[in-house]
Design an enzyme around this catalytic site. Sequence first.
Site, PDB file in Angstrom:
ATOM      1  N   ASP A 187      -3.070  -2.520  -4.682  1.00 36.18           N
ATOM      2  CA  ASP A 187      -3.745  -1.903  -3.533  1.00 36.18           C
ATOM      3  C   ASP A 187      -3.991  -3.002  -2.515  1.00 36.18           C
ATOM      4  O   ASP A 187      -3.838  -4.189  -2.807  1.00 36.18           O
ATOM      5  CB  ASP A 187      -5.078  -1.282  -3.982  1.00 36.18           C
ATOM      6  CG  ASP A 187      -5.874  -0.717  -2.806  1.00 36.18           C
ATOM      7  OD1 ASP A 187      -5.277  -0.036  -1.954  1.00 36.18           O
ATOM      8  OD2 ASP A 187      -7.097  -0.978  -2.725  1.00 36.18           O
ATOM      9  N   SER A 188      -4.429  -2.598  -1.323  1.00 35.38           N
ATOM     10  CA  SER A 188      -4.781  -3.576  -0.306  1.00 35.38           C
ATOM     11  C   SER A 188      -6.023  -4.373  -0.708  1.00 35.38           C
ATOM     12  O   SER A 188      -6.259  -5.447  -0.163  1.00 35.38           O
ATOM     13  CB  SER A 188      -5.030  -2.854   1.019  1.00 35.38           C
ATOM     14  OG  SER A 188      -5.997  -1.837   0.837  1.00 35.38           O
TER      15      SER A 188
ATOM     16  N   CYS B 224      -2.634   2.833  -3.539  1.00 33.42           N
ATOM     17  CA  CYS B 224      -3.120   2.762  -2.160  1.00 33.42           C
ATOM     18  C   CYS B 224      -2.430   3.911  -1.432  1.00 33.42           C
ATOM     19  O   CYS B 224      -1.199   3.990  -1.424  1.00 33.42           O
ATOM     20  CB  CYS B 224      -2.729   1.423  -1.551  1.00 33.42           C
ATOM     21  SG  CYS B 224      -3.046   1.304   0.221  1.00 33.42           S
TER      22      CYS B 224
ATOM     23  N   GLU C 227     -17.344   0.488   0.686  1.00 30.57           N
ATOM     24  CA  GLU C 227     -17.414  -0.925   0.252  1.00 30.57           C
ATOM     25  C   GLU C 227     -18.830  -1.478   0.345  1.00 30.57           C
ATOM     26  O   GLU C 227     -19.195  -2.376  -0.414  1.00 30.57           O
ATOM     27  CB  GLU C 227     -16.429  -1.780   1.066  1.00 30.57           C
ATOM     28  CG  GLU C 227     -15.002  -1.458   0.697  1.00 30.57           C
ATOM     29  CD  GLU C 227     -13.983  -2.526   1.086  1.00 30.57           C
ATOM     30  OE1 GLU C 227     -14.378  -3.644   1.468  1.00 30.57           O
ATOM     31  OE2 GLU C 227     -12.782  -2.209   0.999  1.00 30.57           O
TER      32      GLU C 227
ATOM     33  N   CYS D  89      -7.361   8.743   0.102  1.00 34.09           N
ATOM     34  CA  CYS D  89      -7.661   7.318   0.286  1.00 34.09           C
ATOM     35  C   CYS D  89      -8.370   6.867  -0.977  1.00 34.09           C
ATOM     36  O   CYS D  89      -9.234   7.582  -1.506  1.00 34.09           O
ATOM     37  CB  CYS D  89      -8.561   7.103   1.494  1.00 34.09           C
ATOM     38  SG  CYS D  89      -9.119   5.401   1.689  1.00 34.09           S
TER      39      CYS D  89
ATOM     40  N   HIS E 126     -10.646   4.882  -1.512  1.00 34.41           N
ATOM     41  CA  HIS E 126     -12.094   4.664  -1.450  1.00 34.41           C
ATOM     42  C   HIS E 126     -12.893   5.960  -1.573  1.00 34.41           C
ATOM     43  O   HIS E 126     -14.074   5.921  -1.888  1.00 34.41           O
ATOM     44  CB  HIS E 126     -12.472   4.012  -0.112  1.00 34.41           C
ATOM     45  CG  HIS E 126     -12.128   2.564  -0.020  1.00 34.41           C
ATOM     46  ND1 HIS E 126     -10.834   2.101  -0.083  1.00 34.41           N
ATOM     47  CD2 HIS E 126     -12.913   1.467   0.135  1.00 34.41           C
ATOM     48  CE1 HIS E 126     -10.846   0.789   0.040  1.00 34.41           C
ATOM     49  NE2 HIS E 126     -12.087   0.372   0.167  1.00 34.41           N
TER      50      HIS E 126
HETATM   51  N1  DGL Z   1      -6.479   1.479   0.005  1.00 30.32           N
HETATM   52  C1  DGL Z   1      -6.350   2.079   1.298  1.00 30.32           C
HETATM   53  C2  DGL Z   1      -5.864   3.528   1.147  1.00 30.32           C
HETATM   54  O1  DGL Z   1      -5.964   4.135   0.104  1.00 30.32           O
HETATM   55  C3  DGL Z   1      -7.658   2.048   2.074  1.00 30.32           C
HETATM   56  C4  DGL Z   1      -8.064   0.671   2.526  1.00 30.32           C
HETATM   57  C5  DGL Z   1      -7.133   0.054   3.559  1.00 30.32           C
HETATM   58  O2  DGL Z   1      -7.099   0.537   4.707  1.00 30.32           O
HETATM   59  O3  DGL Z   1      -6.449  -0.890   3.211  1.00 30.32           O
HETATM   60  O4  DGL Z   1      -5.324   4.071   2.068  1.00 30.32           O
END
Ligand code: DGL
Length: 264
Positions: free
Chosen positions: A9-10, A73, A152, A184, A186
């Site tokens: 993931d990012s 992600c 977060e 997403c 999050h």
């Molecule tokens: N992990 C990203 C997503 O699921 C969200 C966070 C980001 O923008 O990197 O889209």
Amino acid sequence: MENPVGVFDSGVGGLTVLRELVSALPSERFVYLGDTARVPYGGKSAETVTRYAIEIANHLIRTRDIKLLVVACNTASSLALPVLRRIYKIPVVGMVDPCVRRAAALPEKRTIGVIGTLGTVRSGAYEEALRLSVPSARVRSIPCPLLVSLAEEGWVDNAITRAVIAEYLAPFLEDRPDALILGCTHYPVLKGPIREYLGSGTVLIDSAEEAARIVDILLSETQVRRDVAPGAVEFLVTDDPERFARVGKGFFGRELPDVGGVAL
Ligand code: DGL
């Protein structure tokens, strides 16, 4: 030693996916890579996110010989999945298809909402997949970028978060969706206030839960599912392991021991 499942993931968001994976597959070995040096992906172009995703996949294949890659992600899944699937021989699981499968299986699916980052919504990946699998559904997608920062911060039971959710999701009250895809990584953290706002008539589809279900099926079908001995998780990040461990705890649901740094 058996090959691990690679998950990336990012940053910390994909830990919601890893949490579901570990709970569904407790004997499996996982290596998780959070690209914390380059987070967020949500506002970046398809070219940039695809380049990042390829660098990460190359690293996990070269150094850990992963047997399956989970793109944990939604932004990277929406923008880079077809390219990743063309390049690599190992199975690549993204977030979009598992959610769409779940939506297609619902008894009520006249209207489906999708929320995600700007990149995810702009890509139209969910809309396209829903058009093919649930052609009769009316789909409405809304980008909700601020929710990433609120999750977060750990602001879940919080007046500001409730106000932001109300601002973003108000259009859904005009024509309440039968299902809302939490597109997403999050958003599972914010399921409580989202459910509170939309009410129980809308089914919330959680990309983390749905992806874990698909990985479980895939590993069993390809007979590379690991069923003996305790599993293990290795954590890698491209920057700031200390923040990753601190913030990630809320996403993974427990302490993250031994987070290692990695240069791609
Ligand atoms: N992990 C990203 C997503 O699921 C969200 C966070 C980001 O923008 O990197 O889209």
